[in-house]
Design a protein around this motif. Structure first.
Motif, PDB file in Angstrom:
ATOM      1  N   PRO A  11      -9.762  24.914  13.876  1.00 56.52           N
ATOM      2  CA  PRO A  11     -10.116  25.339  15.225  1.00 56.52           C
ATOM      3  C   PRO A  11      -9.727  24.341  16.318  1.00 56.52           C
ATOM      4  N   SER A  12      -9.669  23.057  16.000  1.00 52.59           N
ATOM      5  CA  SER A  12      -9.320  22.035  16.997  1.00 52.59           C
ATOM      6  C   SER A  12      -7.836  21.745  17.051  1.00 52.59           C
ATOM      7  N   GLY A  13      -7.050  22.435  16.224  1.00 50.02           N
ATOM      8  CA  GLY A  13      -5.609  22.283  16.286  1.00 50.02           C
ATOM      9  C   GLY A  13      -5.006  21.539  15.117  1.00 50.02           C
ATOM     10  N   LEU A  14      -3.738  21.280  15.262  1.00 50.93           N
ATOM     11  CA  LEU A  14      -2.893  20.678  14.241  1.00 50.93           C
ATOM     12  C   LEU A  14      -2.680  19.202  14.597  1.00 50.93           C
ATOM     13  N   ALA A  15      -2.844  18.309  13.623  1.00 54.18           N
ATOM     14  CA  ALA A  15      -2.624  16.881  13.856  1.00 54.18           C
ATOM     15  C   ALA A  15      -2.233  16.202  12.558  1.00 54.18           C
ATOM     16  N   GLY A  16      -1.573  15.057  12.689  1.00 52.37           N
ATOM     17  CA  GLY A  16      -1.197  14.280  11.519  1.00 52.37           C
ATOM     18  C   GLY A  16      -0.933  12.839  11.895  1.00 52.37           C
ATOM     19  N   VAL A  17      -1.193  11.939  10.961  1.00 52.38           N
ATOM     20  CA  VAL A  17      -0.985  10.509  11.154  1.00 52.38           C
ATOM     21  C   VAL A  17      -0.436   9.893   9.875  1.00 52.38           C
ATOM     22  N   ALA A  20       0.835  -1.197   0.000  1.00 50.73           N
ATOM     23  CA  ALA A  20       0.000   0.000   0.000  1.00 50.73           C
ATOM     24  C   ALA A  20       0.869   1.246   0.000  1.00 50.73           C
ATOM     25  N   ALA A  21       0.386   2.288  -0.668  1.00 59.36           N
ATOM     26  CA  ALA A  21       1.070   3.574  -0.660  1.00 59.36           C
ATOM     27  C   ALA A  21       1.106   4.117   0.758  1.00 59.36           C
ATOM     28  N   VAL A  22       2.188   4.792   1.093  1.00 57.24           N
ATOM     29  CA  VAL A  22       2.342   5.391   2.418  1.00 57.24           C
ATOM     30  C   VAL A  22       2.022   6.879   2.319  1.00 57.24           C
ATOM     31  N   ASN A  23       1.154   7.335   3.212  1.00 57.55           N
ATOM     32  CA  ASN A  23       0.697   8.724   3.215  1.00 57.55           C
ATOM     33  C   ASN A  23       0.797   9.304   4.613  1.00 57.55           C
ATOM     34  N   VAL A  24       1.032  10.600   4.693  1.00 57.47           N
ATOM     35  CA  VAL A  24       0.869  11.325   5.938  1.00 57.47           C
ATOM     36  C   VAL A  24      -0.361  12.194   5.738  1.00 57.47           C
ATOM     37  N   ASP A  27      10.591   7.953   4.073  1.00 53.64           N
ATOM     38  CA  ASP A  27      10.203   6.946   5.065  1.00 53.64           C
ATOM     39  C   ASP A  27      10.389   7.440   6.498  1.00 53.64           C
ATOM     40  N   GLY A  28      11.368   8.300   6.738  1.00 53.42           N
ATOM     41  CA  GLY A  28      11.569   8.861   8.073  1.00 53.42           C
ATOM     42  C   GLY A  28      10.389   9.706   8.519  1.00 53.42           C
ATOM     43  N   ILE A  29       9.777  10.430   7.588  1.00 54.88           N
ATOM     44  CA  ILE A  29       8.598  11.237   7.908  1.00 54.88           C
ATOM     45  C   ILE A  29       7.436  10.312   8.248  1.00 54.88           C
ATOM     46  N   SER A  30       7.320   9.201   7.548  1.00 52.11           N
ATOM     47  CA  SER A  30       6.274   8.231   7.858  1.00 52.11           C
ATOM     48  C   SER A  30       6.429   7.717   9.288  1.00 52.11           C
ATOM     49  N   ASP A  31       7.643   7.304   9.652  1.00 53.64           N
ATOM     50  CA  ASP A  31       7.897   6.821  11.008  1.00 53.64           C
ATOM     51  C   ASP A  31       7.555   7.888  12.040  1.00 53.64           C
TER      52      ASP A  31
END
Length: 174
Positions: free
Chosen positions: A29-35, A19-23, A80-84
Motif C-alpha cells: 500500500p505504501s509503494g515500491l522501494a528497494g535498497v 559481507a554478502a550483498v543483497n537488494v 554488482d551493477g544492480i547493487s550499485d
C-alpha cells in the motif's frame, strides 16, 4: 569505560569484514522501494527468520515500515551493477530503480529478482531501533530457488568480489 570510538575508524575497520550483498525490496500500500544492504543475517530456522538493517534516514525506510513485507535478494556474482543501482549510484530512486530489471513475485508481493543467488520473501514481525538504523526481524514465508552455479557477491575493502564456485565449461577430450 574507554574513550569513544571514532566513526571513521569504525567504518574503516568494518571495511575489512566481508559481507554478502543483497537488494532488499518491498511493495504494498505504501509503494515500491528497494535498497542495497549488507547487514542481513539469519536469526533462527524455527520459525525461519532473518534480520535486515536499514538506515532510518533512507527514503525507503518508511515504505518498508508501512508495507510490513520485504524480500532479501542475495546477489549473484555478476549482479554488482544492480547493487550499485539500488545503493543510489544511478541517481534513480523509488519505483524507477526497478525499471528494466526482471522481477517476479511470491507470497508477499515484494519483488523477487530474477537470477538472484537466493530470495527470501518475508513479513516483518518486529522492529528495533538502534543508532541510525532499524533492525527488522522478518519471518520467511517463501524462498525462491537459488539460481544454479551463479556464485555470490561480497563487499570487502570497499569493493565487490565474486565468491563461490562458478561452473565453467570443461574442455572436450580428443
Amino acid at each position: 569505560m574507554g574513550k569513544m570510538i571514532d566513526a571513521a575508524a569504525f567504518r574503516n575497520a568494518m571495511a575489512q569484514l566481508g559481507a554478502a550483498v543483497n537488494v532488499v525490496t518491498t511493495d504494498g500500500p505504501s509503494g515500491l522501494a528497494g535498497v542495497t544492504a549488507s547487514a542481513v543475517c539469519s536469526v533462527t530456522d524455527a520459525p525461519p527468520t532473518l534480520l535486515v538493517c536499514i538506515n532510518r534516514g533512507s527514503s525507503a525506510h518508511p515504505v518498508f515500515e508501512r508495507n510490513g513485507v520485504l524480500c532479501v535478494n542475495t546477489l549473484a556474482a555478476h549482479q554488482d551493477g544492480i547493487s550499485d543501482h539500488f545503493a543510489g549510484r544511478s541517481g534513480l530512486s523509488g519505483a524507477k530503480r526497478f525499471e528494466g530489471i526482471d522481477w517476479q513475485r511470491l507470497l508477499t508481493g515484494a519483488p523477487v529478482l530474477a537470477g538472484a543467488g537466493a530470495a527470501f520473501d518475508a513479513r516483518i514481525v518486529k522492529r528495533v531501533e538502534h543508532g541510525t538504523h532499524s533492525v527488522f526481524f522478518a519471518e520467511v514465508l517463501a524462498i525462491s530457488p537459488s539460481a544454479p552455479d551463479t556464485g555470490g557477491l561480497i563487499y570487502y575493502g570497499r569493493r565487490y568480489h565474486p565468491v563461490g564456485h562458478l561452473r565453467r565449461q570443461q574442455p572436450k577430450m580428443a
